[in-house]
Design a protein around this motif. Structure first.
Motif, short mmCIF file in Angstrom:
data_model
loop_
_atom_site.label_atom_id
_atom_site.label_comp_id
_atom_site.label_asym_id
_atom_site.label_seq_id
_atom_site.Cartn_x
_atom_site.Cartn_y
_atom_site.Cartn_z
N ASN A 1 0.83 -1.21 0.00
CA ASN A 1 0.00 0.00 0.00
C ASN A 1 0.86 1.27 0.00
O ASN A 1 0.58 2.22 -0.74
CB ASN A 1 -0.97 0.01 1.18
N TYR A 2 1.91 1.29 0.80
CA TYR A 2 2.80 2.44 0.81
C TYR A 2 3.51 2.59 -0.53
O TYR A 2 3.61 3.69 -1.07
CB TYR A 2 3.84 2.34 1.93
N ALA A 3 3.99 1.49 -1.08
CA ALA A 3 4.69 1.54 -2.36
C ALA A 3 3.76 2.03 -3.46
O ALA A 3 4.16 2.87 -4.29
CB ALA A 3 5.26 0.16 -2.71
N TYR A 4 2.55 1.56 -3.47
CA TYR A 4 1.60 1.94 -4.50
C TYR A 4 1.26 3.44 -4.42
O TYR A 4 1.13 4.11 -5.44
CB TYR A 4 0.33 1.09 -4.38
N ARG A 5 1.14 3.95 -3.21
CA ARG A 5 0.80 5.37 -3.02
C ARG A 5 2.02 6.29 -3.15
O ARG A 5 1.87 7.50 -3.30
CB ARG A 5 0.15 5.58 -1.65
N ASN A 6 3.20 5.71 -3.07
CA ASN A 6 4.44 6.51 -3.13
C ASN A 6 5.37 5.95 -4.21
O ASN A 6 6.50 5.57 -3.94
CB ASN A 6 5.14 6.50 -1.77
N LYS A 7 4.88 5.93 -5.43
CA LYS A 7 5.62 5.31 -6.54
C LYS A 7 6.98 5.95 -6.78
O LYS A 7 7.89 5.30 -7.28
CB LYS A 7 4.76 5.33 -7.80
N GLU A 8 7.12 7.22 -6.40
CA GLU A 8 8.40 7.90 -6.59
C GLU A 8 9.50 7.30 -5.71
O GLU A 8 10.69 7.48 -5.97
CB GLU A 8 8.27 9.41 -6.33
N MET A 9 9.11 6.55 -4.67
CA MET A 9 10.08 5.93 -3.78
C MET A 9 10.48 4.51 -4.22
O MET A 9 11.40 3.93 -3.65
CB MET A 9 9.51 5.86 -2.35
N ILE A 10 9.79 3.99 -5.21
CA ILE A 10 10.04 2.61 -5.64
C ILE A 10 11.37 2.55 -6.38
O ILE A 10 11.61 3.33 -7.31
CB ILE A 10 8.91 2.10 -6.55
N PRO A 11 12.25 1.64 -5.99
CA PRO A 11 13.54 1.50 -6.70
C PRO A 11 13.29 1.14 -8.17
O PRO A 11 12.29 0.51 -8.50
CB PRO A 11 14.23 0.34 -5.98
N THR A 12 14.18 1.53 -9.03
CA THR A 12 14.01 1.30 -10.47
C THR A 12 13.97 -0.18 -10.83
O THR A 12 13.35 -0.56 -11.81
CB THR A 12 15.15 1.98 -11.26
N TYR A 13 14.59 -1.01 -10.04
CA TYR A 13 14.60 -2.44 -10.32
C TYR A 13 13.33 -3.15 -9.85
O TYR A 13 13.13 -4.33 -10.11
CB TYR A 13 15.83 -3.12 -9.70
N MET A 14 12.44 -2.43 -9.16
CA MET A 14 11.22 -3.04 -8.62
C MET A 14 10.02 -2.68 -9.50
O MET A 14 9.82 -1.53 -9.86
CB MET A 14 10.97 -2.55 -7.20
N ASP A 15 9.22 -3.68 -9.84
CA ASP A 15 8.03 -3.51 -10.68
C ASP A 15 6.80 -3.55 -9.78
O ASP A 15 6.44 -4.62 -9.27
CB ASP A 15 8.00 -4.62 -11.73
N ILE A 16 6.16 -2.40 -9.58
CA ILE A 16 5.00 -2.32 -8.68
C ILE A 16 3.84 -3.18 -9.18
O ILE A 16 3.10 -3.76 -8.39
CB ILE A 16 4.56 -0.84 -8.44
N GLU A 17 3.68 -3.26 -10.49
CA GLU A 17 2.59 -4.08 -11.04
C GLU A 17 2.84 -5.57 -10.75
O GLU A 17 1.92 -6.31 -10.42
CB GLU A 17 2.44 -3.84 -12.54
N GLU A 18 4.08 -5.98 -10.83
CA GLU A 18 4.42 -7.38 -10.49
C GLU A 18 4.21 -7.63 -9.00
O GLU A 18 3.73 -8.68 -8.58
CB GLU A 18 5.86 -7.69 -10.92
N PHE A 19 4.57 -6.65 -8.18
CA PHE A 19 4.33 -6.72 -6.73
C PHE A 19 2.84 -6.92 -6.47
O PHE A 19 2.43 -7.78 -5.70
CB PHE A 19 4.86 -5.43 -6.09
N ARG A 20 2.00 -6.10 -7.14
CA ARG A 20 0.55 -6.20 -6.96
C ARG A 20 0.04 -7.59 -7.35
O ARG A 20 -0.69 -8.23 -6.61
CB ARG A 20 -0.17 -5.14 -7.81
N LYS A 21 0.46 -8.06 -8.52
CA LYS A 21 0.01 -9.38 -9.00
C LYS A 21 0.45 -10.48 -8.03
O LYS A 21 -0.34 -11.37 -7.70
CB LYS A 21 0.55 -9.67 -10.40
N ASP A 22 1.70 -10.42 -7.58
CA ASP A 22 2.20 -11.44 -6.66
C ASP A 22 1.41 -11.43 -5.35
O ASP A 22 0.99 -12.48 -4.86
CB ASP A 22 3.69 -11.22 -6.36
N TYR A 23 1.23 -10.24 -4.79
CA TYR A 23 0.53 -10.12 -3.51
C TYR A 23 -0.92 -10.59 -3.63
O TYR A 23 -1.38 -11.43 -2.85
CB TYR A 23 0.60 -8.69 -2.98
N GLU A 24 -1.65 -10.05 -4.59
CA GLU A 24 -3.07 -10.40 -4.73
C GLU A 24 -3.25 -11.87 -5.07
O GLU A 24 -4.15 -12.53 -4.53
CB GLU A 24 -3.74 -9.50 -5.77
#
Length: 163
Positions: free
Chosen positions: A59-82
């Motif tokens: 939830n924090y990563a999704y709301r603060n995308k500017e903090m996500i490291p370049t090597y991390m894919d938020i969409e993949e994080f979402r798919k994995d978690y859900e």
């Protein structure tokens, strides 16, 4: 005295239908894989205590995308978690079923084994009094106990009601 703990009449056709339905369910779930015990040991585990941590971090990563490291894919994080949460719910549903399946198998196996032990015991008595054909039966059944030494084999009794 033989005490039957359970009585189930489950036909070969019933078994085939259940196996087919299980295969149908398996086909509905994309991405199922098997990993080695060694690989399983190496994995980070998301147990009960980690679920809320992962949810909060997502939830924090999704709301603060500017903090996500370049090597991390938020969409993949979402798919994995859900997907993990959906798989968890399926596992929670299947576990009690699997436990019932295994327990029923164990009780049926115990009943069958105890019946076999009782018949074996009776056959040995029949052989001692010269009942025709009993010697061959006892000889064949006794092979089960060849490497066990001279030990008295008696059926065990566990009181379980078939509900």
């Amino acid at each position: 005295m033989l005490v039957q703990k359970i009585s189930v009449d489950f036909s070969e056709q019933d078994k085939d239908v259940v196996i087919e339905k299980i295969k149908e369910v398996e086909a509905l779930i994309p991405g199922l894989i098997n990993i080695t015990p060694r690989d399983r040991q190496k994995l980070s585990k998301m147990g009960d205590k980690s679920i809320s941590f992962v949810e909060i971090a997502y939830n924090y990563a999704y709301r603060n995308k500017e903090m996500i490291p370049t090597y991390m894919d938020i969409e993949e994080f979402r798919k994995d978690y859900e997907s993990a949460m959906r798989f968890r719910r399926i596992i929670e549903t299947v576990k009690p079923f699997l436990e019932k399946l295994v327990d029923t198998y164990l009780l049926l196996g115990a009943d069958a084994y105890n019946s076999a032990l009782n018949f074996y015991s009776y056959s040995k008595t029949a052989s001692k009094i010269g009942f025709p054909g009993s010697d061959a039966m006892v000889l064949e059944m006794s092979r089960r106990f060849d490497k066990m030494g001279k030990k008295v084999v008696t059926p065990t009794e566990t009181v379980v009601e078939n509900k």
